[in-house]
Design an enzyme around this catalytic site. Structure first.
Site, PDB file in Angstrom:
ATOM      1  N   ARG A 155      22.632  50.411 -31.394  1.00 38.46           N
ATOM      2  CA  ARG A 155      23.649  51.007 -32.097  1.00 38.46           C
ATOM      3  C   ARG A 155      23.234  52.534 -32.562  1.00 38.46           C
ATOM      4  NH1 ARG A 155      25.086  50.738 -37.296  1.00 38.46           N
ATOM      5  NH2 ARG A 155      24.498  48.632 -37.564  1.00 38.46           N
ATOM      6  N   TYR A 209      41.740  70.616 -25.265  1.00 43.63           N
ATOM      7  CA  TYR A 209      42.058  68.825 -24.706  1.00 43.63           C
ATOM      8  C   TYR A 209      43.100  68.297 -25.710  1.00 43.63           C
ATOM      9  CZ  TYR A 209      40.879  64.306 -23.062  1.00 43.63           C
ATOM     10  OH  TYR A 209      41.032  63.006 -22.725  1.00 43.63           O
ATOM     11  N   ASP A 242      32.772  72.906 -26.606  1.00 40.95           N
ATOM     12  CA  ASP A 242      33.035  71.874 -25.888  1.00 40.95           C
ATOM     13  C   ASP A 242      32.969  72.600 -24.421  1.00 40.95           C
ATOM     14  OD1 ASP A 242      34.232  69.964 -23.790  1.00 40.95           O
ATOM     15  OD2 ASP A 242      35.723  69.310 -25.039  1.00 40.95           O
ATOM     16  N   LYS A 267      32.828  63.130 -17.319  1.00 42.91           N
ATOM     17  CA  LYS A 267      33.476  64.172 -16.231  1.00 42.91           C
ATOM     18  C   LYS A 267      32.303  64.587 -15.422  1.00 42.91           C
ATOM     19  CE  LYS A 267      37.186  63.944 -18.657  1.00 42.91           C
ATOM     20  NZ  LYS A 267      37.568  64.555 -19.830  1.00 42.91           N
TER      21      LYS A 267
HETATM   22  C1  LIG Z   1      37.693  64.308 -20.813  1.00 45.88           C
HETATM   23  C2  LIG Z   1      37.561  65.540 -22.096  1.00 45.88           C
HETATM   24  C3  LIG Z   1      37.199  65.177 -23.505  1.00 45.88           C
HETATM   25  C4  LIG Z   1      37.158  63.644 -23.901  1.00 45.88           C
HETATM   26  O1  LIG Z   1      36.350  62.899 -23.447  1.00 45.88           O
HETATM   27  P1  LIG Z   1      36.475  61.333 -23.288  1.00 45.88           P
HETATM   28  O2  LIG Z   1      35.013  60.979 -22.591  1.00 45.88           O
HETATM   29  O3  LIG Z   1      37.646  60.873 -22.316  1.00 45.88           O
HETATM   30  O4  LIG Z   1      36.223  60.803 -24.481  1.00 45.88           O
HETATM   31  C5  LIG Z   1      37.079  66.188 -24.407  1.00 45.88           C
HETATM   32  N1  LIG Z   1      37.173  67.535 -23.871  1.00 45.88           N
HETATM   33  C6  LIG Z   1      37.348  67.690 -22.642  1.00 45.88           C
HETATM   34  C7  LIG Z   1      37.691  69.010 -22.128  1.00 45.88           C
HETATM   35  C8  LIG Z   1      37.623  66.698 -21.861  1.00 45.88           C
HETATM   36  O5  LIG Z   1      37.972  67.153 -20.322  1.00 45.88           O
END
Ligand SMILES: *Cc1c(COP(=O)(O)O)cnc(C)c1O
Length: 388
Positions: free
Chosen positions: A55, A109, A178, A203
């Site tokens: 954890r 997002y 991000d 992703k």
């Molecule tokens: C999918 C996504 C997230 C969230 O990610 P998860 O792995 O689904 O929690 C955050 N920012 C962007 C740009 C995303 O495409």
């Protein structure tokens, strides 16, 4: 060239993706990091010794990943988390306290927007969302974080990270980026002055739509504070997903370079295709941020959006006729996916605001996979039908 090193010493991005962070290549040691499912680890006898616990993000699979990801981002340190939203939340909770203020773009997002608009206010943290306008007037003395998504979903806007980083520094705030849509293959925000970068590793970093994970990279101090939050909120990554993420990361450069090339080719082709009203891709000269994208990015990514003539009905008909592209939310995998943001990521956004963001009713978002580009083009060609 995409993989060209910009005069930086040390191995290139593809070499780092394969080798950085790996365990030492001692004789008889495994070439692949073993999957360590153990929740806990024996301690040393002296009380100052490290306490390892899954954890805490200190499982060996976590540690290999953290080293690889900090090497890819050019960061002092990195931390893997249970999801992209966990990476986002732990980063923000590391930087913010009651009374603080965040500035972020409205084009964000959906999950991030919910966190900013619904969760953080419960902790007494306010957010101002800005549109295309200058961010400066939105800044307050208590602004602690500027948050940008580069490129943004789904209109693929590319904010000038250098300018936002300067603005943040002038005000004693932190710029968090991000960079999920870009990946470190195409964009490393820390090189342009950002303080922290995070990704949904679900992703492109994982790349096979078979795991959920996140990563945050930045200074050692920030990463350790994010780890403290992660320990308290229990947002650590399962070792099985960590192992899969390391496997996926080794091929991130070849996957993303292919996706960059295919997306560019398809964007150019769509731009002259009958029945297409508008194409949004940062690698096209008519994209509003084409110049900034060229200055900041080594490639323009595998995400591509376009607007079909005929609005919602026409767009839904295109989705129905596609055979290689399949309708699903999410992105960044080896398989090509298609979605209409008005029904997925932007379902909660009122129509007026959606239109103001450039998401017309015929708006279609593509995540370009690694299939043969000719097959992807033929699929789109057939789905778009005859001349409109
Ligand atoms: C999918 C996504 C997230 C969230 O990610 P998860 O792995 O689904 O929690 C955050 N920012 C962007 C740009 C995303 O495409």
């Amino acid at each position: 060239m995409e993989s060209e090193r910009r005069g930086r010493p040390g191995p290139g991005i593809s070499t780092r993706a394969v080798h950085a962070g790996s365990m030492p290549p001692e004789a008889n040691a495994p070439v692949v990091t073993p999957l360590v499912h153990s929740a806990t680890f024996y301690t040393e006898t002296e009380p100052s010794g490290e306490v390892r616990y899954t954890r805490y993000g200190t499982n060996p699979n976590h540690q290999v990943l953290a080293a690889k990801l900090s090497a890819l981002e050019g960061a002092e340190a990195a931390l893997v988390t249970a999801s992209g939203m966990a990476a986002c939340a732990m980063t923000l909770l590391a930087l913010l306290r009651t009374g603080d203020h965040v500035v972020a773009p409205r084009a964000l997002y959906g999950g991030t927007r919910t966190l900013l608009e619904e969760e953080l206010p419960r902790l007494g943290i306010a957010t101002t969302l800005v549109g295309d306008e200058d961010w400066e007037p939105a800044l307050r003395p208590e602004t602690r974080v500027l948050l940008a998504e580069v490129p943004s979903n789904p209109t693929l806007r590319v904010s000038d990270i250098r300018r936002l980083a300067d603005l943040a520094r002038e005000r004693g705030a932190t710029l968090v980026v991000d960079a999920t849509f870009a990946t470190p293959v195409n964009l490393r925000p820390l090189e342009h002055g950002a303080h922290a970068v995070y990704h949904s590793a679900t992703k492109y970093l994982g790349g096979h739509s078979d795991l959920t994970a996140g990563v945050v990279a930045g200074s050692r101090e920030l990463v350790e504070t994010a780890r403290t939050r992660m320990k308290s909120f229990g947002a650590s990554l399962d070792p099985g997903a960590a192992w899969l993420l390391e496997r996926g990361l080794k091929t991130v450069a070849v996957r993303v370079e292919r996706q960059n090339r295919s997306a560019q080719a398809l964007a150019e082709w769509l731009a002259s295709r009958d029945g297409v009203e508008r194409v949004l891709y940062p690698g096209l000269a008519d994209h509003p941020d084409a110049r900034v994208a060229r200055e900041l990015m080594d490639g323009f990514g595998g995400m591509l959006s376009f607007v079909v003539r005929g609005g919602d009905e026409a767009a839904r008909a295109v989705l129905d006729r596609l055979r290689v592209f399949r309708a699903a939310p999410s992105l960044g995998g080896v398989e090509s996916l298609v979605s209409m943001p008005r029904y997925t990521s932007h379902a909660k956004v009122p129509a007026e605001e959606r239109h103001a963001q450039g998401i017309a009713d015929g708006f279609i978002r593509l995540s370009i996979g690694i299939e043969d580009v000719e097959d992807l083009r033929d699929d789109l060609d057939r789905a778009l039908g005859g001349p409109a």
